[in-house]
Motif scaffolding. Structure first.
Motif, PDB file in Angstrom:
ATOM      1  N   GLU A 431       0.848  -1.194   0.000  1.00 39.07           N
ATOM      2  CA  GLU A 431       0.000   0.000   0.000  1.00 39.07           C
ATOM      3  C   GLU A 431       0.882   1.241   0.000  1.00 39.07           C
ATOM      4  OE1 GLU A 431      -3.373   2.274   2.761  1.00 39.07           O
ATOM      5  OE2 GLU A 431      -2.760   0.226   3.234  1.00 39.07           O
ATOM      6  N   HIS A 432       0.437   2.264  -0.739  1.00 41.91           N
ATOM      7  CA  HIS A 432       1.227   3.478  -0.824  1.00 41.91           C
ATOM      8  C   HIS A 432       0.326   4.678  -1.099  1.00 41.91           C
ATOM      9  CE1 HIS A 432       0.980   1.758  -4.904  1.00 41.91           C
ATOM     10  NE2 HIS A 432       0.965   3.022  -5.337  1.00 41.91           N
ATOM     11  N   PHE A 433       0.899   5.861  -0.975  1.00 41.24           N
ATOM     12  CA  PHE A 433       0.168   7.113  -1.195  1.00 41.24           C
ATOM     13  C   PHE A 433       1.072   8.049  -1.982  1.00 41.24           C
ATOM     14  CE2 PHE A 433      -1.844  11.083   0.886  1.00 41.24           C
ATOM     15  CZ  PHE A 433      -2.852  11.120  -0.065  1.00 41.24           C
ATOM     16  N   HIS A 434       0.556   8.565  -3.088  1.00 41.95           N
ATOM     17  CA  HIS A 434       1.330   9.475  -3.926  1.00 41.95           C
ATOM     18  C   HIS A 434       1.522  10.813  -3.215  1.00 41.95           C
ATOM     19  CE1 HIS A 434       0.409   6.519  -6.996  1.00 41.95           C
ATOM     20  NE2 HIS A 434       1.125   7.187  -7.890  1.00 41.95           N
ATOM     21  N   LEU A 435       2.752  11.232  -3.072  1.00 42.08           N
ATOM     22  CA  LEU A 435       3.018  12.496  -2.387  1.00 42.08           C
ATOM     23  C   LEU A 435       2.591  13.698  -3.225  1.00 42.08           C
ATOM     24  CD1 LEU A 435       6.408  11.777  -0.594  1.00 42.08           C
ATOM     25  CD2 LEU A 435       4.077  11.692   0.309  1.00 42.08           C
ATOM     26  N   GLU A 436       2.436  13.527  -4.525  1.00 44.89           N
ATOM     27  CA  GLU A 436       1.881  14.610  -5.336  1.00 44.89           C
ATOM     28  C   GLU A 436       0.463  14.932  -4.866  1.00 44.89           C
ATOM     29  OE1 GLU A 436       0.699  15.752  -9.959  1.00 44.89           O
ATOM     30  OE2 GLU A 436       1.503  13.758  -9.487  1.00 44.89           O
ATOM     31  N   ASN A 437      -0.315  13.891  -4.577  1.00 45.47           N
ATOM     32  CA  ASN A 437      -1.672  14.118  -4.080  1.00 45.47           C
ATOM     33  C   ASN A 437      -1.671  14.546  -2.617  1.00 45.47           C
ATOM     34  OD1 ASN A 437      -2.996  13.613  -6.483  1.00 45.47           O
ATOM     35  ND2 ASN A 437      -3.190  11.423  -6.086  1.00 45.47           N
ATOM     36  N   PHE A 438      -0.650  14.150  -1.880  1.00 47.40           N
ATOM     37  CA  PHE A 438      -0.484  14.647  -0.514  1.00 47.40           C
ATOM     38  C   PHE A 438      -0.323  16.177  -0.555  1.00 47.40           C
ATOM     39  CE2 PHE A 438       2.428  15.892   2.930  1.00 47.40           C
ATOM     40  CZ  PHE A 438       1.753  15.416   4.045  1.00 47.40           C
ATOM     41  N   ASP A 439       0.555  16.650  -1.417  1.00 46.11           N
ATOM     42  CA  ASP A 439       0.810  18.095  -1.509  1.00 46.11           C
ATOM     43  C   ASP A 439      -0.393  18.852  -2.074  1.00 46.11           C
ATOM     44  OD1 ASP A 439       3.421  17.819  -0.517  1.00 46.11           O
ATOM     45  OD2 ASP A 439       4.199  17.364  -2.513  1.00 46.11           O
ATOM     46  N   LYS A 440      -0.937  18.371  -3.174  1.00 48.56           N
ATOM     47  CA  LYS A 440      -2.065  19.061  -3.791  1.00 48.56           C
ATOM     48  C   LYS A 440      -3.328  18.924  -2.940  1.00 48.56           C
ATOM     49  CE  LYS A 440      -0.513  19.041  -8.599  1.00 48.56           C
ATOM     50  NZ  LYS A 440      -0.800  18.637  -9.992  1.00 48.56           N
ATOM     51  N   GLY A 441      -3.451  17.798  -2.260  1.00 48.18           N
ATOM     52  CA  GLY A 441      -4.602  17.617  -1.382  1.00 48.18           C
ATOM     53  C   GLY A 441      -4.605  18.613  -0.241  1.00 48.18           C
ATOM     54  N   LEU A 442      -3.438  18.881   0.328  1.00 51.59           N
ATOM     55  CA  LEU A 442      -3.332  19.892   1.376  1.00 51.59           C
ATOM     56  C   LEU A 442      -3.761  21.255   0.858  1.00 51.59           C
ATOM     57  CD1 LEU A 442       0.110  18.840   2.930  1.00 51.59           C
ATOM     58  CD2 LEU A 442      -2.118  18.612   4.036  1.00 51.59           C
ATOM     59  N   GLN A 443      -3.302  21.613  -0.340  1.00 54.43           N
ATOM     60  CA  GLN A 443      -3.684  22.902  -0.927  1.00 54.43           C
ATOM     61  C   GLN A 443      -5.195  22.964  -1.172  1.00 54.43           C
ATOM     62  OE1 GLN A 443      -1.214  23.882  -4.409  1.00 54.43           O
ATOM     63  NE2 GLN A 443       0.285  22.409  -3.652  1.00 54.43           N
ATOM     64  N   THR A 444      -5.753  21.857  -1.651  1.00 55.08           N
ATOM     65  CA  THR A 444      -7.185  21.809  -1.940  1.00 55.08           C
ATOM     66  C   THR A 444      -8.007  21.997  -0.679  1.00 55.08           C
ATOM     67  OG1 THR A 444      -6.801  20.323  -3.822  1.00 55.08           O
ATOM     68  CG2 THR A 444      -9.034  20.410  -2.926  1.00 55.08           C
ATOM     69  N   LEU A 445      -7.615  21.331   0.398  1.00 59.98           N
ATOM     70  CA  LEU A 445      -8.356  21.450   1.646  1.00 59.98           C
ATOM     71  C   LEU A 445      -8.272  22.858   2.223  1.00 59.98           C
ATOM     72  CD1 LEU A 445      -7.426  18.012   3.270  1.00 59.98           C
ATOM     73  CD2 LEU A 445      -9.702  18.743   2.529  1.00 59.98           C
ATOM     74  N   VAL A 446      -7.105  23.483   2.116  1.00 64.16           N
ATOM     75  CA  VAL A 446      -6.990  24.876   2.564  1.00 64.16           C
ATOM     76  C   VAL A 446      -7.982  25.739   1.795  1.00 64.16           C
ATOM     77  CG1 VAL A 446      -5.509  26.909   2.616  1.00 64.16           C
ATOM     78  CG2 VAL A 446      -4.583  24.697   3.313  1.00 64.16           C
ATOM     79  N   ASP A 447      -7.999  25.605   0.491  1.00 64.34           N
ATOM     80  CA  ASP A 447      -8.919  26.393  -0.330  1.00 64.34           C
ATOM     81  C   ASP A 447     -10.367  26.107   0.054  1.00 64.34           C
ATOM     82  OD1 ASP A 447      -9.103  28.058  -3.040  1.00 64.34           O
ATOM     83  OD2 ASP A 447     -10.665  26.527  -3.090  1.00 64.34           O
ATOM     84  N   TYR A 448     -10.686  24.840   0.291  1.00 63.83           N
ATOM     85  CA  TYR A 448     -12.073  24.466   0.588  1.00 63.83           C
ATOM     86  C   TYR A 448     -12.555  25.057   1.909  1.00 63.83           C
ATOM     87  CZ  TYR A 448     -16.281  21.650   1.111  1.00 63.83           C
ATOM     88  OH  TYR A 448     -17.593  21.253   1.267  1.00 63.83           O
ATOM     89  N   PHE A 449     -11.707  25.033   2.928  1.00 66.13           N
ATOM     90  CA  PHE A 449     -12.123  25.582   4.216  1.00 66.13           C
ATOM     91  C   PHE A 449     -12.436  27.076   4.127  1.00 66.13           C
ATOM     92  CE2 PHE A 449      -9.701  21.925   6.304  1.00 66.13           C
ATOM     93  CZ  PHE A 449     -10.870  21.223   6.563  1.00 66.13           C
ATOM     94  N   PHE A 450     -11.771  27.781   3.228  1.00 61.56           N
ATOM     95  CA  PHE A 450     -12.065  29.203   3.049  1.00 61.56           C
ATOM     96  C   PHE A 450     -13.204  29.437   2.075  1.00 61.56           C
ATOM     97  CE2 PHE A 450      -7.940  29.562   5.027  1.00 61.56           C
ATOM     98  CZ  PHE A 450      -8.040  30.752   5.769  1.00 61.56           C
ATOM     99  N   ARG A 451     -13.464  28.483   1.203  1.00 59.95           N
ATOM    100  CA  ARG A 451     -14.490  28.640   0.172  1.00 59.95           C
ATOM    101  C   ARG A 451     -15.893  28.253   0.675  1.00 59.95           C
ATOM    102  NH1 ARG A 451     -14.082  28.503  -5.530  1.00 59.95           N
ATOM    103  NH2 ARG A 451     -11.857  28.015  -5.339  1.00 59.95           N
ATOM    104  N   ILE A 452     -15.966  27.316   1.604  1.00 62.35           N
ATOM    105  CA  ILE A 452     -17.246  26.693   1.950  1.00 62.35           C
ATOM    106  C   ILE A 452     -18.239  27.674   2.561  1.00 62.35           C
ATOM    107  CG2 ILE A 452     -16.392  25.867   4.179  1.00 62.35           C
ATOM    108  CD1 ILE A 452     -18.966  24.169   1.835  1.00 62.35           C
ATOM    109  N   THR A 453     -17.759  28.631   3.348  1.00 60.47           N
ATOM    110  CA  THR A 453     -18.689  29.579   3.974  1.00 60.47           C
ATOM    111  C   THR A 453     -19.463  30.377   2.931  1.00 60.47           C
ATOM    112  OG1 THR A 453     -17.315  29.782   5.965  1.00 60.47           O
ATOM    113  CG2 THR A 453     -18.870  31.548   5.524  1.00 60.47           C
TER     114      THR A 453
END
Length: 457
Positions: A431-453
């Motif tokens: 089992e493994h996890f792509h660090l590209e998605n680790f990095d982009k996923g972090l950016q996406t979640l930051v954007d989402y927390f500010f966008r959702i309101t």
């Protein structure tokens, strides 16, 4: 989006990966009682990580089995409350000999982190927590209210979570459920899952003679439990992949024309065969491979055993034969009803000379939510911003039992925004996890927390 938070994540990437490795090194295998202490250790680790991120009221809360970790931060005025869910337990690691590196000694190679739980779901839980940490450390407050619920039993069907949620409805009250325990459709292609198949699992145990018998002395006069089991299992499908259990399809909701067309376009059978290492695919006739995986029910034999398993030959008629089965279900199939139909089929088709005992295991209801909900569309917009591609809205073949629970008991629409890939061997060796998605996923979640309101106004 907070540029300060993004800078914080970039600046602390190396230390965060070391922290992730520490989390992944805990063998929190929920299905094996021998690892009960390690599961609790993972719960405590998760709780400390939440506290370090700035989350308040963090608790490790008891259930009948493995604990639930809860925490919240509720100081954002006129902002929605997100209930953030994940799980810190992992699957067993067998067969251990197929792992290239030890499953609980996390290793980074080819820009991927290899370990049990890397993708499912510790890596994604870790991302959720670190995004909150980044925002809190840099902005000193969150743009939304958050509640966290992390469980230790997802890999065994979440048996303690339904009663926990039932008993803590007020504590868990929120506006949106956010889950990062699903997959993207392919590498580099952002996608939102809006549907999950349900699940019912069972074991069939056939008993024949009182003990193993000499196949020369008794063969031909006694029913062989392995033969009877093989006949029974073969009776559950026809040659075109349809399930032949009476009533199995009665409540299946048909796919819409739009879904059928979309799944046909998304099906890449050549690539799927290449990845799986098979010369030919096989599934329910009349449906594309994506439709089979996302929108149609299944019955699969997961394990089959009986008789002599050692080297060479031992000429016996075995006393017993066993099979483990899981059915993946679609709206509006009910797991209990399907289990009863399988039991009736076993009773009807059992050959003479053996008796059958059935044990029920995991059950989860299927779940589908409209993907035009503003919270889901906001997630799609965040993904598009970071990945630079239009978000695709899909279903997923797997099950996350608690999603339906939260929807039924708390009335929460679910945003299933996962960053794993179906090719990352979760539930399998390496089992493994792509660090590209680790990095982009972090950016996406930051954007989402500010966008959702704004999206929910």
């Amino acid at each position: 989006m907070s540029e300060k938070a993004l800078h914080y994540l970039k600046e602390h990437r190396d230390s965060h990966l070391e922290s992730l490795k520490a989390f992944l090194s805990i063998p929190s295998i929920s299905s094996d009682s021998a690892y009960k202490d390690q599961v609790h250790e993972a719960a405590e680790w998760t709780a400390r990580a939440l506290e370090e991120a700035g989350i308040e009221h963090v608790q490790v809360m008891k259930t009948k089995n493995h604990p639930v970790v809860y925490g919240d931060w509720l100081h954002a005025e006129n902002a929605p409350t997100l209930l953030i869910y994940g799980h810190y337990d992992v699957q067993p690691v067998d067969p251990i000999e197929l792992w290239e590196t030890p499953p609980f000694e996390p290793t980074i190679r080819d820009n991927k982190v290899y370990a049990r739980g890397a993708s499912d779901d510790k890596g994604q839980v870790f991302m959720q927590i670190k995004v909150i940490e980044a925002i809190m450390k840099t902005e000193k407050q969150l743009p939304v209210n958050v509640k966290f619920i992390y469980e230790g039993e997802e890999e065994i069907g979440s048996p303690s979570l339904d009663p926990f949620v039932e008993a803590h409805k007020e504590l868990l009250k929120a506006d949106i459920l956010l889950v990062s325990d699903t997959t993207m459709i392919e590498e580099g292609q952002p996608s939102i899952c809006h549907g999950l198949r349900g699940l019912t699992g069972l074991q069939i145990d056939l008993k024949g003679p009182k003990s193993d018998l000499h196949s020369g002395l008794y063969g031909g006069a006694v029913q062989n439990p392995l033969h009877a089991l093989s006949d029974l299992l073969a009776s559950m499908h026809d040659k075109d992949g349809h399930i032949t259990i009476e009533g199995f399809y009665d409540k299946v909701q048909a796919l819409t024309d739009e879904e059928i067309e979309t799944y046909e376009k998304l099906s890449n059978d050549a690539e799927l065969k290449r990845y799986l290492g098979v010369e030919q695919l096989f599934g329910e006739a009349g449906f594309s491979s994506k439709a089979q995986l996302w929108g149609r029910p299944t019955l699969e034999v997961n394990g089959l055993w009986g008789g002599y398993q050692g080297e060479g030959v031992k000429t016996v008629i075995p006393s017993e034969a066993h099979a483990k089965i899981t059915c993946r279900l679609v709206p509006a199939q009910d797991p209990k009803e399907i289990a009863e139909l399988v039991q009736k089929h076993v009773e009807k088709h059992l050959l003479p000379g053996v008796t059958a005992e059935i044990t029920l295991f995991d059950q989860a209801k299927p779940f589908v939510t409209p993907y035009d909900h503003p919270a889901i569309q906001a997630a799609g917009a965040s993904l598009e911003k970071v990945y630079g591609k239009k978000t695709i809205y899909t279903r997923m073949g797997g099950s996350v039992p608690v999603v339906e629970t939260f929807n039924t008991l708390l009335g929460l629409p679910a945003v299933l925004m996962g960053f794993g890939l179906e090719t990352e061997n979760f539930h399998a060796p390496n089992e493994h996890f792509h660090l590209e998605n680790f990095d982009k996923g972090l950016q996406t979640l930051v954007d989402y927390f500010f966008r959702i309101t704004e999206a929910l106004k």
